[in-house]
Design a protein around this motif. Structure first.
Motif, PDB file in Angstrom:
ATOM      1  N   UNK A 152      -1.265 -30.630   7.194  1.00  0.00           N
ATOM      2  CA  UNK A 152      -0.422 -29.469   7.429  1.00  0.00           C
ATOM      3  C   UNK A 152      -1.194 -28.352   8.126  1.00  0.00           C
ATOM      4  N   UNK A 153      -2.416 -28.127   7.703  1.00  0.00           N
ATOM      5  CA  UNK A 153      -3.237 -27.079   8.306  1.00  0.00           C
ATOM      6  C   UNK A 153      -3.451 -27.341   9.798  1.00  0.00           C
TER       7      UNK A 153
ATOM      8  N   UNK B 256     -16.666 -21.344   4.920  1.00  0.00           N
ATOM      9  CA  UNK B 256     -16.144 -21.780   3.616  1.00  0.00           C
ATOM     10  C   UNK B 256     -14.637 -22.015   3.716  1.00  0.00           C
ATOM     11  N   UNK B 257     -14.134 -23.175   3.289  1.00  0.00           N
ATOM     12  CA  UNK B 257     -12.696 -23.463   3.382  1.00  0.00           C
ATOM     13  C   UNK B 257     -11.882 -22.514   2.507  1.00  0.00           C
ATOM     14  N   UNK B 258     -10.709 -22.154   2.986  1.00  0.00           N
ATOM     15  CA  UNK B 258      -9.874 -21.165   2.303  1.00  0.00           C
ATOM     16  C   UNK B 258      -8.569 -21.694   1.697  1.00  0.00           C
TER      17      UNK B 258
ATOM     18  N   UNK C   2      -5.590 -20.579   7.635  1.00  0.00           N
ATOM     19  CA  UNK C   2      -6.082 -21.345   8.779  1.00  0.00           C
ATOM     20  C   UNK C   2      -7.503 -20.992   9.187  1.00  0.00           C
ATOM     21  N   UNK C   3      -7.993 -19.819   8.797  1.00  0.00           N
ATOM     22  CA  UNK C   3      -9.365 -19.451   9.098  1.00  0.00           C
ATOM     23  C   UNK C   3     -10.242 -19.726   7.877  1.00  0.00           C
ATOM     24  N   UNK C   4     -11.529 -19.880   8.112  1.00  0.00           N
ATOM     25  CA  UNK C   4     -12.488 -20.068   7.026  1.00  0.00           C
ATOM     26  C   UNK C   4     -13.125 -18.719   6.662  1.00  0.00           C
ATOM     27  N   UNK C   5     -13.819 -18.698   5.531  1.00  0.00           N
ATOM     28  CA  UNK C   5     -14.345 -17.453   4.977  1.00  0.00           C
ATOM     29  C   UNK C   5     -15.862 -17.374   5.113  1.00  0.00           C
TER      30      UNK C   5
END
Length: 235
Positions: A79-80, A122-124, A231-234
């Protein structure tokens, strides 16, 4: 798994229209109940997650959520990736309207590469669990200097069967006006797409940034599970 509803492709023109006009769009019955059940069952699998947040500890509200680790569960990764491309077109149109000199790449993998260049690795995506009395205060999920202007929430449980209360709340603050509250109660399997920071609103002198925040009202009973797709990482 495919991005379709009852065998038909999603109507992105309607989704775009809703995002343009109100800053959010609801896609009903996107996720089948078996996928919802699988994601709920995975909540206790510790190896799937990079961290657990108790909201009360940070004054975020009351409840708990967990950030997924890479590699993401297949359904969430799919989905992402698939939602990103059509949303990037809307994002770039908004940037053009607002005079923002940034173009989001067409592919999600390229956008994640850009995040890594900003030290955002880092995945969000996350899964949230609410029990009776739990809630989530109004907030924005930015996580760094580079963020995607849309995110999504998936409802894994059924309102009035698994829980009561727990409405999804959006607040829009327009210049020189009182804040407008938008209260939604999506059903199991529904997805809500909404703006991460602000929407491109049209005024008498052109387009302007209209900030929005989101949260969850207090649960009256039961358990409410949702998945947040950011959709963005941290950092």
């Amino acid at each position: 798994m495919s991005l379709s509803k009852n065998g038909n492709s999603l109507n992105w023109s309607i989704i775009k229209q809703d995002l343009d006009e109100q800053g959010y769009a609801v896609i009903p019955s996107l996720i089948p109940t078996d996928v919802c059940s699988q994601l709920i069952a995975s909540y206790t699998q510790a190896d799937l997650y990079r961290s657990t947040i108790v909201m009360k500890r940070y004054n975020f509200g009351k409840g708990e959520y967990k950030y997924f680790a890479y590699p993401l569960p297949e359904s969430i990764a799919y989905l992402r990736n698939e939602m990103y491309s059509p949303l990037s077109k809307v994002a770039n149109e908004w940037n053009q309207k607002l005079g923002i000199d940034f173009t989001y790449p067409e592919k999600h993998a390229d956008f994640i590469d850009a995040c890594r260049q900003q030290n955002q690795c880092r995945p969000t995506p996350l899964i949230l669990k609410y029990e009776k009395g739990d809630f989530n205060t109004l907030h924005q999920d930015l996580y760094g200097d580079l963020y995607f202007p849309f995110q999504a929430v998936l409802l894994l449980t059924q309102v009035n069967e698994d829980y009561t209360g727990g409405e999804f709340v959006l607040i829009e603050q327009k210049p020189r006006l009182q804040s407008q509250a938008i209260v939604l109660q999506p059903k199991q399997g529904d997805m809500v797409i909404f703006t991460t920071n602000f929407r491109a609103a049209k005024g008498t002198r052109g387009y302007f940034r209209s900030p929005m925040k989101h949260g969850v009202s207090k649960l009256h009973s039961g358990n409410r599970y949702t998945v947040g797709i950011i959709f963005h990482d941290a950092k």
